[in-house]
Scaffold this active site. Sequence first.
Site, PDB file in Angstrom:
ATOM      1  N   ILE A  17      -3.758  -9.289  -9.153  1.00  0.00           N
ATOM      2  CA  ILE A  17      -5.355  -7.832  -8.899  1.00  0.00           C
ATOM      3  C   ILE A  17      -6.332  -7.901 -10.460  1.00  0.00           C
ATOM      4  O   ILE A  17      -6.938  -7.946 -10.015  1.00  0.00           O
ATOM      5  CB  ILE A  17      -4.315  -6.867  -8.088  1.00  0.00           C
ATOM      6  N   ASN A  85      -4.535  -0.796 -14.222  1.00  0.00           N
ATOM      7  CA  ASN A  85      -3.862  -1.213 -13.282  1.00  0.00           C
ATOM      8  C   ASN A  85      -2.652  -1.985 -13.404  1.00  0.00           C
ATOM      9  O   ASN A  85      -1.418  -2.114 -12.154  1.00  0.00           O
ATOM     10  CB  ASN A  85      -5.016  -2.480 -12.607  1.00  0.00           C
ATOM     11  N   TYR A 148       9.048   3.557  -7.247  1.00  0.00           N
ATOM     12  CA  TYR A 148       8.515   3.392  -7.163  1.00  0.00           C
ATOM     13  C   TYR A 148       7.219   4.107  -6.769  1.00  0.00           C
ATOM     14  O   TYR A 148       5.936   4.250  -6.698  1.00  0.00           O
ATOM     15  CB  TYR A 148       8.516   1.810  -6.614  1.00  0.00           C
ATOM     16  N   LYS A 152       3.516   6.343  -7.527  1.00  0.00           N
ATOM     17  CA  LYS A 152       2.574   5.419  -7.078  1.00  0.00           C
ATOM     18  C   LYS A 152       1.850   6.770  -5.927  1.00  0.00           C
ATOM     19  O   LYS A 152       0.462   6.919  -6.574  1.00  0.00           O
ATOM     20  CB  LYS A 152       2.640   4.625  -6.360  1.00  0.00           C
ATOM     21  N   THR A 183       1.141 -11.656  -5.420  1.00  0.00           N
ATOM     22  CA  THR A 183       0.532 -11.971  -6.358  1.00  0.00           C
ATOM     23  C   THR A 183       1.985 -12.513  -7.500  1.00  0.00           C
ATOM     24  O   THR A 183       1.543 -12.230  -8.822  1.00  0.00           O
ATOM     25  CB  THR A 183       0.012 -10.666  -6.698  1.00  0.00           C
TER      26      THR A 183
HETATM   27  N1  LIG Z   1       0.834  -6.824  -5.195  1.00  0.00           N
HETATM   28  C1  LIG Z   1       1.431  -5.771  -4.305  1.00  0.00           C
HETATM   29  O1  LIG Z   1       1.512  -5.838  -2.651  1.00  0.00           O
HETATM   30  C2  LIG Z   1       1.190  -4.811  -5.216  1.00  0.00           C
HETATM   31  C3  LIG Z   1       0.709  -3.353  -3.025  1.00  0.00           C
HETATM   32  C4  LIG Z   1       0.822  -2.451  -3.512  1.00  0.00           C
HETATM   33  C5  LIG Z   1      -0.032  -2.174  -4.562  1.00  0.00           C
HETATM   34  N2  LIG Z   1       0.631  -2.858  -5.942  1.00  0.00           N
HETATM   35  C6  LIG Z   1      -0.009  -2.133  -7.649  1.00  0.00           C
HETATM   36  O2  LIG Z   1      -1.166  -3.455  -8.009  1.00  0.00           O
HETATM   37  C7  LIG Z   1      -1.177  -3.192  -9.315  1.00  0.00           C
HETATM   38  C8  LIG Z   1      -1.098  -4.742 -10.223  1.00  0.00           C
HETATM   39  O3  LIG Z   1       0.194  -5.714  -9.329  1.00  0.00           O
HETATM   40  P1  LIG Z   1       0.153  -7.121  -9.205  1.00  0.00           P
HETATM   41  O4  LIG Z   1       0.464  -7.212  -7.715  1.00  0.00           O
HETATM   42  O5  LIG Z   1      -1.522  -7.773  -9.812  1.00  0.00           O
HETATM   43  O6  LIG Z   1       1.522  -7.316 -10.034  1.00  0.00           O
HETATM   44  P2  LIG Z   1       1.227  -8.150 -11.616  1.00  0.00           P
HETATM   45  O7  LIG Z   1       0.494 -10.280 -11.279  1.00  0.00           O
HETATM   46  O8  LIG Z   1       2.750  -8.186 -11.696  1.00  0.00           O
HETATM   47  O9  LIG Z   1       0.435  -7.578 -12.394  1.00  0.00           O
HETATM   48  C9  LIG Z   1       0.628  -6.360 -12.622  1.00  0.00           C
HETATM   49  C10 LIG Z   1       0.104  -6.865 -13.941  1.00  0.00           C
HETATM   50  O10 LIG Z   1       1.284  -5.248 -14.862  1.00  0.00           O
HETATM   51  C11 LIG Z   1       1.115  -6.000 -16.284  1.00  0.00           C
HETATM   52  N3  LIG Z   1       1.864  -4.823 -16.742  1.00  0.00           N
HETATM   53  C12 LIG Z   1       3.216  -4.255 -16.235  1.00  0.00           C
HETATM   54  N4  LIG Z   1       3.607  -3.615 -17.353  1.00  0.00           N
HETATM   55  C13 LIG Z   1       3.028  -3.303 -18.315  1.00  0.00           C
HETATM   56  C14 LIG Z   1       3.125  -2.434 -19.417  1.00  0.00           C
HETATM   57  N5  LIG Z   1       3.763  -1.847 -19.894  1.00  0.00           N
HETATM   58  N6  LIG Z   1       2.006  -3.464 -20.430  1.00  0.00           N
HETATM   59  C15 LIG Z   1       0.975  -3.861 -20.178  1.00  0.00           C
HETATM   60  N7  LIG Z   1       0.483  -4.209 -19.195  1.00  0.00           N
HETATM   61  C16 LIG Z   1       1.769  -3.962 -17.981  1.00  0.00           C
HETATM   62  C17 LIG Z   1       1.601  -7.424 -15.677  1.00  0.00           C
HETATM   63  O11 LIG Z   1       1.792  -7.641 -17.052  1.00  0.00           O
HETATM   64  P3  LIG Z   1       3.176  -8.633 -18.107  1.00  0.00           P
HETATM   65  O12 LIG Z   1       3.263  -9.884 -16.555  1.00  0.00           O
HETATM   66  O13 LIG Z   1       2.758  -8.700 -19.312  1.00  0.00           O
HETATM   67  O14 LIG Z   1       3.904  -7.481 -17.900  1.00  0.00           O
HETATM   68  C18 LIG Z   1       0.439  -7.574 -15.419  1.00  0.00           C
HETATM   69  O15 LIG Z   1      -0.646  -7.993 -15.823  1.00  0.00           O
HETATM   70  C19 LIG Z   1       0.077  -2.544  -9.976  1.00  0.00           C
HETATM   71  O16 LIG Z   1      -0.478  -1.094 -10.365  1.00  0.00           O
HETATM   72  C20 LIG Z   1       0.876  -2.200  -8.798  1.00  0.00           C
HETATM   73  O17 LIG Z   1       1.584  -1.926  -8.591  1.00  0.00           O
HETATM   74  C21 LIG Z   1       0.478  -3.895  -5.771  1.00  0.00           C
END
Ligand SMILES: NC(=O)c1ccc[n+]([C@@H]2O[C@H](COP(=O)([O-])OP(=O)(O)OC[C@H]3O[C@@H](n4cnc5c(N)ncnc54)[C@H](OP(=O)(O)O)[C@@H]3O)[C@@H](O)[C@H]2O)c1
Length: 244
Positions: A17, A85, A148, A152, A183
């Site tokens: 995202i 994020n 988790y 949140k 994602t």
């Molecule tokens: N995908 C879903 O279904 C979903 C649903 C509800 C909410 N969300 C939320 O949406 C947001 C984005 O998630 P996403 O689904 O896009 O997942 P994602 O592709 O795993 O993206 C997460 C991002 O956060 C970074 N990150 C994680 N831990 C970190 C840290 N300690 N320091 C710096 N960067 C860090 C990751 O980088 P690295 O790879 O380097 O760790 C990556 O860039 C999150 O807040 C997630 O909880 C996602």
Amino acid sequence: MRLQGKLALITGGTTGIGLAAAKLFHAEGARVFVTGRSAATLAQARDELRGVAEVIESDAGDVPAIERLVTEVAKHGTIDIAFLNAAILHKGTLSDLDERSFDQVFATNVKGPLFAIRALAPVMSRGGSIVLTSSINAQLGMPGTSLYASSKAALVSIGRVAAAELAPRGIRVNVLSPGPTATGITAKVGLDEAATLAHLATQIPLGRTGEVDEVARAALFLASTDASFMTGEELVVDGGMTRV
Ligand SMILES: NC(=O)c1ccc[n+]([C@@H]2O[C@H](COP(=O)([O-])OP(=O)(O)OC[C@H]3O[C@@H](n4cnc5c(N)ncnc54)[C@H](OP(=O)(O)O)[C@@H]3O)[C@@H](O)[C@H]2O)c1
């Protein structure tokens, strides 16, 4: 262009995202800085975001690192938009939990954004916008998600309080709560992403999971002046999963 001349910081912008939001914010005229942590995704994002965003290695759960990050980005101008994020997923039923996982999840998903807001507030522009990525898990009792989901939920609460405290400075704070979105985040905790999303899609009235661009567009809305009279709000983007 809805973000012309704006300076935007996106934590966790190297994949998923956040990456989609970085591209969209740039296309709308913003100068964009994104952060990530793991070497592999940082390198990939530097390639993919060349000419689009500057990619900074910064641990979103480390308070001194967050403060350094904000100082560094603020050297390039007043920060107008912060899309906080970055987060990690965790799976495990109550009997599986351990203290280390709690500390990791809450450091990245709660402590990090809270202290980022603290660091950002004094250096953000009047009319600035902070968007926090929560999740519909905060509203659900989905088994295996206690860490988790509770992290949140804490973020939703932080968003509301920050909205109240920063309103006098003209800074809006809103929460974006996506539903299941493709994602790769579930694969990071060892789940079969395709099977997990297919199962979740059966619980979504629109009959499918979300795409990153659909969530990024909601982030753009909250970040831009399109949402100039919104603060303390939670915007749910979940195909109706928790709404109908
Ligand atoms: N995908 C879903 O279904 C979903 C649903 C509800 C909410 N969300 C939320 O949406 C947001 C984005 O998630 P996403 O689904 O896009 O997942 P994602 O592709 O795993 O993206 C997460 C991002 O956060 C970074 N990150 C994680 N831990 C970190 C840290 N300690 N320091 C710096 N960067 C860090 C990751 O980088 P690295 O790879 O380097 O760790 C990556 O860039 C999150 O807040 C997630 O909880 C996602």
